[in-house]
Design a protein around this motif. Sequence first.
Motif, short mmCIF file in Angstrom:
data_model
loop_
_atom_site.label_atom_id
_atom_site.label_comp_id
_atom_site.label_asym_id
_atom_site.label_seq_id
_atom_site.Cartn_x
_atom_site.Cartn_y
_atom_site.Cartn_z
N THR A 1 -11.30 -17.82 42.56
CA THR A 1 -10.24 -16.90 42.13
C THR A 1 -9.50 -16.37 43.35
OG1 THR A 1 -11.74 -16.31 40.34
CG2 THR A 1 -9.82 -14.91 40.61
N ILE B 1 -16.52 -22.60 32.83
CA ILE B 1 -16.86 -21.63 31.79
C ILE B 1 -16.17 -20.29 32.05
CG2 ILE B 1 -18.95 -20.61 32.81
CD1 ILE B 1 -20.32 -20.94 30.09
N GLY B 2 -15.79 -20.05 33.31
CA GLY B 2 -15.23 -18.75 33.68
C GLY B 2 -13.71 -18.71 33.70
N THR C 1 -24.01 -26.76 37.14
CA THR C 1 -23.29 -27.88 37.79
C THR C 1 -24.24 -28.93 38.37
OG1 THR C 1 -23.18 -26.48 39.74
CG2 THR C 1 -21.16 -26.69 38.45
N THR D 1 -7.12 -19.10 44.62
CA THR D 1 -5.95 -19.36 43.78
C THR D 1 -4.92 -18.25 43.96
OG1 THR D 1 -7.54 -20.28 42.23
CG2 THR D 1 -5.28 -20.14 41.48
N SER E 1 -25.08 -18.75 39.79
CA SER E 1 -23.90 -19.59 39.51
C SER E 1 -22.66 -18.77 39.20
CB SER E 1 -24.17 -20.52 38.32
OG SER E 1 -25.26 -21.33 38.59
N MET F 1 -6.28 -13.38 37.75
CA MET F 1 -5.16 -13.92 38.53
C MET F 1 -3.83 -13.40 38.00
SD MET F 1 -6.50 -17.80 39.32
CE MET F 1 -6.53 -18.40 37.67
N HIS G 1 -28.25 -29.94 30.04
CA HIS G 1 -27.11 -29.13 30.44
C HIS G 1 -26.56 -28.31 29.28
CE1 HIS G 1 -22.65 -28.66 30.82
NE2 HIS G 1 -23.07 -27.96 31.86
N PRO H 1 -8.23 -25.27 43.91
CA PRO H 1 -9.33 -24.60 44.62
C PRO H 1 -10.54 -25.53 44.80
CG PRO H 1 -8.51 -23.24 42.83
CD PRO H 1 -7.80 -24.55 42.71
N ALA H 2 -10.84 -26.31 43.75
CA ALA H 2 -11.91 -27.32 43.88
C ALA H 2 -11.22 -28.66 44.14
CB ALA H 2 -12.72 -27.38 42.60
N GLY I 1 -7.56 -28.59 37.30
CA GLY I 1 -8.04 -27.55 38.21
C GLY I 1 -9.30 -26.86 37.73
N PHE I 2 -9.46 -26.74 36.40
CA PHE I 2 -10.68 -26.14 35.86
C PHE I 2 -11.68 -27.22 35.41
CE2 PHE I 2 -7.72 -22.49 34.81
CZ PHE I 2 -8.33 -21.56 35.67
N GLY I 3 -11.44 -28.45 35.83
CA GLY I 3 -12.29 -29.55 35.40
C GLY I 3 -11.98 -29.92 33.95
C1 HEM Z 1 -9.32 -20.13 39.58
C2 HEM Z 1 -10.60 -19.95 39.37
C3 HEM Z 1 -11.57 -21.05 39.06
C4 HEM Z 1 -11.46 -22.41 39.22
C5 HEM Z 1 -10.27 -23.19 39.75
C6 HEM Z 1 -12.70 -23.01 38.77
C7 HEM Z 1 -12.95 -24.37 38.75
C8 HEM Z 1 -14.07 -24.95 38.18
C9 HEM Z 1 -14.29 -26.37 38.04
C10 HEM Z 1 -13.33 -27.46 38.51
C11 HEM Z 1 -15.48 -26.56 37.41
C12 HEM Z 1 -16.09 -27.90 36.98
C13 HEM Z 1 -17.36 -28.28 37.72
C14 HEM Z 1 -17.82 -29.71 37.47
O1 HEM Z 1 -17.18 -30.47 36.73
O2 HEM Z 1 -18.83 -30.08 38.09
C15 HEM Z 1 -16.04 -25.23 37.18
C16 HEM Z 1 -17.28 -24.99 36.60
C17 HEM Z 1 -17.83 -23.72 36.50
N1 HEM Z 1 -17.21 -22.53 36.73
FE1 HEM Z 1 -15.34 -22.25 37.44
N2 HEM Z 1 -13.53 -22.01 38.36
C18 HEM Z 1 -12.89 -20.80 38.51
C19 HEM Z 1 -13.38 -19.54 38.20
C20 HEM Z 1 -14.62 -19.28 37.70
C21 HEM Z 1 -15.14 -17.97 37.38
C22 HEM Z 1 -14.36 -16.66 37.52
C23 HEM Z 1 -16.43 -18.14 36.95
C24 HEM Z 1 -17.45 -17.14 36.48
C25 HEM Z 1 -17.33 -15.85 36.53
C26 HEM Z 1 -16.71 -19.58 36.97
C27 HEM Z 1 -17.90 -20.16 36.61
C28 HEM Z 1 -18.12 -21.51 36.51
C29 HEM Z 1 -19.40 -22.10 36.12
C30 HEM Z 1 -20.69 -21.33 35.81
C31 HEM Z 1 -19.21 -23.48 36.10
C32 HEM Z 1 -20.25 -24.56 35.76
C33 HEM Z 1 -20.03 -25.06 34.34
C34 HEM Z 1 -20.95 -26.21 33.97
O3 HEM Z 1 -21.40 -26.98 34.85
O4 HEM Z 1 -21.21 -26.34 32.77
N3 HEM Z 1 -15.59 -20.22 37.42
N4 HEM Z 1 -15.16 -24.28 37.64
#
Ligand code: HEM
Length: 422
Positions: A261, A367-368, A100, A264, A252, A376, A107, A302-303, A358-360
């Motif tokens: 998680t 990625i997760g 991130t 949420t 990370s 969930m 990246h 969450p974010a 929500g997950f971007g």
């Molecule tokens: C409800 C659960 C989750 C939400 C809402 C969430 C949300 C997000 C969001 C919004 C981003 C985008 C970041 C950006 O644009 O700068 C992100 C990136 C990321 N998430 Fe999640 N996340 C969740 C669960 C997880 C889990 C369980 C893992 C790993 C086990 C994870 C690992 C990552 C990683 C490593 C990135 C960075 C990806 C990158 O920059 O290429 N996340 N997450």
Amino acid sequence: MTGDPTHRPNEIDRQLTDPEFFASGGHHDLFRRLRADEPVRWTNGSAARPFWSVSRHADCVHILRDPHTFSSRLGGLLPLSAEEPDEHQLIAGGYGSIPTHTDPPHHMTLRRPFNKFFSAPTLAPMLGRVQACVDRIMDEILPRGECDLVDDVAAQLPTRIVCEMMGVPQQDQARIRHYCAAFMGAQDPVYQIDGDPLKTQQTNMRALFDYMFELAMRRRGTPTDDFTSVIGNLEIDGEKLSERDVGWWCFSIVAAGLETTRDTVSVGMLELLNQPAEMARLRAEPELMNLAIDEIVRWVNPAMHKFRIATRDVELGGKTIRKGDWVVAWLVSANRDEEAFDEPYRFDVGRKPNAHLGFGVGEHSCIGRHLARMEMQAMITALIERTPDMALAGECEWLVSNKHTVLKHMPVRFTPRPRMAA
Ligand code: HEM
């Protein structure tokens, strides 16, 4: 000249930079007005530096899909300090190594080898482990008839699953959980060291990194069957990842995988308790669960935001964003945008389509997410099936933050049930 030369700070600037204001829930109404009146707004409040607030769904997508113009070099969250990190701080803070905190093309070089490990088919065999963990948590709480849904349930699942996956021994898991909660929740006095959010963030980030780095270096020498061993020995084009990249990737996954998680599941359950008709609908039609998970992520956010820095002058929403300006894409607003969702203020467990952020979105998208969805879905299904009379048993407490939506405590009660035979 950076920013908006015509801007005169007012109450909105104070609110957008006040973590207490977000904890009280006032931001949804503010964003409704901003999306209509000033969707790209210079914000000069109490943040470390003024920044552009971007509140419409389409504009947030535009920013997140263009990492060349909107850089992540200082990370994805509004920095707590205005100072440009020096060389030593860049290394110590993981800039250029944490996914991130990294821009193209580096990246993608860093991320590509990880995509396959987090794909839905690769993760499918984890389901049995996740379900067993959910069953253990339910067996622990059911005989009690009451619990804190945050600490005893929602935080337990991702902590146990992610720590087990990374090879963190059980006796260290509470410590890891604290580092993550304090690092993410540094704006809240409850976690603060010397009343200093920046010191709190940096101290806990460092402690988590040091722990994961040390574990990864041990696994590099003597691999086991955990994912830290996989990362520690991963090769890109025939070369092992640098020690630094290994450490920050392990950091990370833990840092990103625990809190989001937890939040949420807990806030999602709160909403289901507050909206009995939607809870009843989900019980009657369990096949809606997949859609419900997306709706919960949209609703909870969450974010709350994603932070970027403009790498060139660019026009957005009728404003000129200058090279070097700070930009905040408010996902929490985008996910209630009337232009992107029918009746955005209605919580609808069967919502379809649901293009939430929500997950971007784009290169840095989560990625997760497949792992998060699996956790969930299993946890919420177990809660609604096995505690049909769950009710709130006291006041919920919200984290003071304009970065993350977090419930600190959610006391609940339900009919006690004997522990299931092993
Ligand atoms: C409800 C659960 C989750 C939400 C809402 C969430 C949300 C997000 C969001 C919004 C981003 C985008 C970041 C950006 O644009 O700068 C992100 C990136 C990321 N998430 Fe999640 N996340 C969740 C669960 C997880 C889990 C369980 C893992 C790993 C086990 C994870 C690992 C990552 C990683 C490593 C990135 C960075 C990806 C990158 O920059 O290429 N996340 N997450």
